[in-house]
Design a protein around this motif. Structure first.
Motif: not given
Length: 287
Positions: A146-157
């Motif tokens: 996701l960092r490489l592709r510059r995509l906005a994302a969220a991760l919920c643990s």
């Protein structure tokens, strides 16, 4: 699953002997025989035949023997030295025969589900050839990508609280039937859990009083310590994961070389789940 028919409900003498011989050392409800009694008994052909029959009858016909309807609750520490009752875990000790049948139910159900590919790929827990470390690695690789592709994302643990203790029996029954389990083994297990009297074991011994008998509505739990618990959660979490994917949540990407679309929702190990949600393109903001 439908085309291959239901999972069998017979318990052969060979299976009974093999099951008790390979048992792991574990506690059982004290009003019945211990696992060691059955392990020794299965060495005798006559006793093994009788024990196999006593296990098979409730399993095949869907009733609950009275002797199985006594459960003992034991509190164990989740953290060393923390004796706050709210921060301890309740383990339910069950009749040895009853819990051996539960293990068979969970084992046969998971084998059938794996054979037909009906478990969510995202569920790593309670499955053979799946490890928590692989889920952790894949999560890390996802964040790097996701960092490489510059995509906005969220991760919920998210850690589901007391997942086994909050399983609704009707939902569990439907999830198990969906995997090819006939109704009578399920009926036997949940009828026993709903009709059982729960006693408490403390340092002072086992309580004289009990709770849960003839309760309306009946207690909804599969119980920590149930041999079918891990498999039960695996088949319940599968439709939940699939419903969220159908609703449009998760992460979808095309691989760079093969241009294959990869879609997934989360990395789940039993009830510990890291849910990922991602933007469709680089022009979508984090908000």
């Amino acid at each position: 699953v439908t085309s291959t028919g239901f999972i069998g409900t017979d318990i052969s003498q060979a299976e009974n002997k093999s099951g008790w011989s390979r048992r792991k050392l574990a506690s059982a409800e004290s009003s019945g025989l211990t696992m060691d009694h059955y392990a020794v008994g299965c060495a005798d052909p006559v006793l093994n035949e009788i024990d196999s029959l006593f296990r098979e009858l409730p399993y095949r016909h869907g009733f609950s023997p009275d002797s199985w309807q006594v459960l003992t609750d034991v509190e164990i520490l989740k953290k060393a030295g923390v004796y706050d009752i709210e921060k301890m875990r309740t383990i339910i000790l069950m009749n040895s025969e009853f819990n051996m049948n539960n293990k068979k139910l969970g084992r046969d159900m998971m084998r059938n589900a794996e054979q037909h590919g009906t478990l969510a790929r995202e569920q790593y827990g309670s499955r053979k050839n799946h490890w928590a470390i692989i889920a952790a690695l894949n999560k890390r690789l996802t964040m790097d990508m996701l960092r490489l592709r510059r995509l906005a994302a969220a991760l919920c643990s998210n850690n589901a609280k007391s997942c086994y203790d909050r399983i609704v029996n009707k939902i569990a029954s439907l999830a198990m039937r969906r995997q090819g389990v006939p109704k009578n083994p399920i009926k036997c297990m949940f009828l026993t859990l709903q009709k059982a009297a729960h006693k408490m074991r403390t340092a002072y011994g086992v309580s004289q009083g009990s709770y849960g008998t003839n309760r309306e509505p009946p207690l909804q739990t599969i119980g920590q310590g149930n041999g079918c618990g891990p498999a039960g959660w695996a088949v319940i979490s599968t439709p939940i994961i699939n419903m969220m994917k159908t609703a449009g949540f998760g992460l979808s990407i095309f691989t760079s070389l093969s241009i294959t679309c990869v879609t997934f929702l989360c990395y789940s190990f039993v009830d510990d789940t890291d849910v990922v949600h991602c933007a469709r393109d680089v022009y979508t903001s984090g908000t």
